[in-house]
Design an enzyme around this catalytic site. Structure first.
Site, PDB file in Angstrom:
ATOM      1  N   LEU A 187       0.840  -1.238  -0.028  1.00 38.40           N
ATOM      2  CA  LEU A 187       0.124   0.149  -0.038  1.00 38.40           C
ATOM      3  C   LEU A 187       0.791   1.341   0.039  1.00 38.40           C
ATOM      4  O   LEU A 187       1.979   1.282   0.609  1.00 38.40           O
ATOM      5  CB  LEU A 187      -1.018  -0.005   1.194  1.00 38.40           C
ATOM      6  CG  LEU A 187      -1.946  -1.089   1.444  1.00 38.40           C
ATOM      7  CD1 LEU A 187      -2.830  -1.222   2.512  1.00 38.40           C
ATOM      8  CD2 LEU A 187      -2.754  -1.443   0.131  1.00 38.40           C
ATOM      9  N   HIS A 188       0.365   2.476  -0.645  1.00 38.09           N
ATOM     10  CA  HIS A 188       0.832   3.647  -0.837  1.00 38.09           C
ATOM     11  C   HIS A 188      -0.025   4.564  -0.479  1.00 38.09           C
ATOM     12  O   HIS A 188      -1.104   4.332  -0.097  1.00 38.09           O
ATOM     13  CB  HIS A 188       1.519   3.806  -2.033  1.00 38.09           C
ATOM     14  CG  HIS A 188       0.771   3.569  -3.496  1.00 38.09           C
ATOM     15  ND1 HIS A 188      -0.249   4.269  -3.558  1.00 38.09           N
ATOM     16  CD2 HIS A 188       0.868   2.697  -4.342  1.00 38.09           C
ATOM     17  CE1 HIS A 188      -0.904   3.769  -4.785  1.00 38.09           C
ATOM     18  NE2 HIS A 188      -0.318   2.834  -5.114  1.00 38.09           N
ATOM     19  N   ARG A 197       4.221  -0.650  -8.656  1.00 34.37           N
ATOM     20  CA  ARG A 197       5.081  -1.451  -9.649  1.00 34.37           C
ATOM     21  C   ARG A 197       6.005  -0.126  -9.976  1.00 34.37           C
ATOM     22  O   ARG A 197       7.164  -0.342 -10.579  1.00 34.37           O
ATOM     23  CB  ARG A 197       4.424  -1.647 -11.064  1.00 34.37           C
ATOM     24  CG  ARG A 197       3.797  -2.850 -11.197  1.00 34.37           C
ATOM     25  CD  ARG A 197       3.238  -3.332 -12.345  1.00 34.37           C
ATOM     26  NE  ARG A 197       2.606  -4.596 -12.454  1.00 34.37           N
ATOM     27  CZ  ARG A 197       1.618  -5.158 -12.105  1.00 34.37           C
ATOM     28  NH1 ARG A 197       0.637  -4.163 -11.835  1.00 34.37           N
ATOM     29  NH2 ARG A 197       1.076  -6.408 -12.460  1.00 34.37           N
ATOM     30  N   GLY A 199      -9.285   3.566  -7.054  1.00 28.33           N
ATOM     31  CA  GLY A 199      -8.828   4.547  -7.881  1.00 28.33           C
ATOM     32  C   GLY A 199      -8.649   4.858  -9.371  1.00 28.33           C
ATOM     33  O   GLY A 199      -9.154   3.626  -9.937  1.00 28.33           O
ATOM     34  N   HIS A 242      -3.386   4.557  -1.991  1.00 32.15           N
ATOM     35  CA  HIS A 242      -4.447   3.519  -1.229  1.00 32.15           C
ATOM     36  C   HIS A 242      -4.975   4.073  -0.184  1.00 32.15           C
ATOM     37  O   HIS A 242      -6.216   4.031   0.270  1.00 32.15           O
ATOM     38  CB  HIS A 242      -3.601   2.286  -0.872  1.00 32.15           C
ATOM     39  CG  HIS A 242      -3.257   1.333  -2.021  1.00 32.15           C
ATOM     40  ND1 HIS A 242      -1.920   1.126  -2.376  1.00 32.15           N
ATOM     41  CD2 HIS A 242      -3.970   0.449  -3.139  1.00 32.15           C
ATOM     42  CE1 HIS A 242      -1.805   0.485  -3.448  1.00 32.15           C
ATOM     43  NE2 HIS A 242      -2.952  -0.011  -3.694  1.00 32.15           N
ATOM     44  N   GLN A 288     -10.161  -0.482 -15.517  1.00 31.28           N
ATOM     45  CA  GLN A 288     -10.428  -1.690 -14.278  1.00 31.28           C
ATOM     46  C   GLN A 288     -11.741  -1.087 -13.761  1.00 31.28           C
ATOM     47  O   GLN A 288     -12.656  -1.744 -13.537  1.00 31.28           O
ATOM     48  CB  GLN A 288      -9.503  -1.552 -13.291  1.00 31.28           C
ATOM     49  CG  GLN A 288     -10.132  -2.263 -12.226  1.00 31.28           C
ATOM     50  CD  GLN A 288      -8.640  -2.640 -11.167  1.00 31.28           C
ATOM     51  OE1 GLN A 288      -8.099  -3.643 -11.351  1.00 31.28           O
ATOM     52  NE2 GLN A 288      -8.498  -1.676 -10.190  1.00 31.28           N
TER      53      GLN A 288
END
Length: 280
Positions: A33-34, A189, A149, A37, A155
């Protein structure tokens, strides 16, 4: 914060919240998580009485040559961050719990057309995996709202469509992309990038902004604009996957009569595939 890895405990927990008259917000993640998130968690906190986050690296959405094995798994740090941001529970299932009969015999959810283009064309089966796991998680958690997000724009569109088509009584909320100071969209990533590549990566957002300026200024040859950005990225060391100016609702390639618009982009920098987008 509760850490839950059992379906019966998960359902009992949510049932107790509902019996107390509380609303439930859900944030599905793959962990590592960053701040992007945590922005979703903070927003969920404002919109519901209880917030539950899932952490599950979903094997069904990874292709044969993709990075499932090396995808970063940082559960201890993730739980610490979720506690700080006042999540009420985190659901941490194993692949065996989600897919007890294995991937080959798992009932799957397909979202045709909107899931077949862009990343769906480049990564066959990817959105099948996303749609299946999100449908399962929706059924397990049964939230009132779910937050995603906008960085993963396609998505989000796929999830909106499956929620409508499968009649899930869930409000889907898209949250604006969280970015680093230099404009790079935050992503798990990004940690794969070398120092040199990380310095180059913000060119993606710069080119998206340039595209938006051209479109807003009335330049109507969208395919020529896409090719110009592809050339610019290639010269900088990227390997473009696609740059598509699309209708924001259908995600089909747009022409000058299409409104509103979104620009979708995916490109490799070294071995790392980066995606981003910008609404016009």
């Amino acid at each position: 914060m509760l850490v839950i890895s059992d379906i019966k405990v998960l359902r009992a927990t949510v049932r107790a919240w509902r019996q107390a008259g509380q609303t439930v917000a859900f944030v599905p993640t793959m962990g590592n998580l960053h701040s992007g998130h945590f922005k979703l968690v903070d927003e969920a906190r404002q919109r519901a009485d209880r917030v539950i986050v899932s952490i599950f690296v979903n094997p069904m959405q990874f292709g044969a040559n993709e990075d499932l094995a090396k995808y970063p798994r940082t559960l201890t740090e993730d739980c610490a961050g979720l506690t700080e941001h006042q999540a009420d529970a985190v659901f941490t299932p194993t692949p065996e719990l989600i897919y007890p009969r294995g991937l080959d015999t798992q009932t799957a959810v397909e979202v045709p057309k909107i899931g077949d283009q862009h990343c769906g064309a480049s990564r066959p089966g990817h959105f099948r995996g996303v749609a299946t796991v999100v449908s399962k998680l929706f059924n397990l958690v049964q939230p009132d709202i779910a937050l995603f997000g906008k960085k993963d724009y396609q998505q989000l569109a796929v999830i909106r469509q499956l929620t409508t088509d499968l009649s899930f009584p869930i409000e889907i909320i898209g949250i604006d992309t969280e970015r680093a100071a230099d404009g790079l969209a935050l992503s798990s990533r990004n940690g794969y990038l070398s120092t040199e590549a990380r310095a180059t990566a913000p060119l993606i957002y710069q080119q998206l902004q340039w595209l938006r300026q051209q479109i807003s200024g009335g330049f109507a040859d969208f395919r020529a604009l896409e090719q110009q950005v592809a050339d610019t990225l290639s010269q900088a060391g990227f390997r473009p996957d696609y740059i598509h100016i699309c209708n924001r609702q259908t995600l089909e390639l747009a022409d000058s009569n299409s409104k509103p618009l979104v620009i979708l982009l995916a490109a490799y920098l070294g071995n790392t595939r980066l995606i981003d987008n910008l609404e016009v």
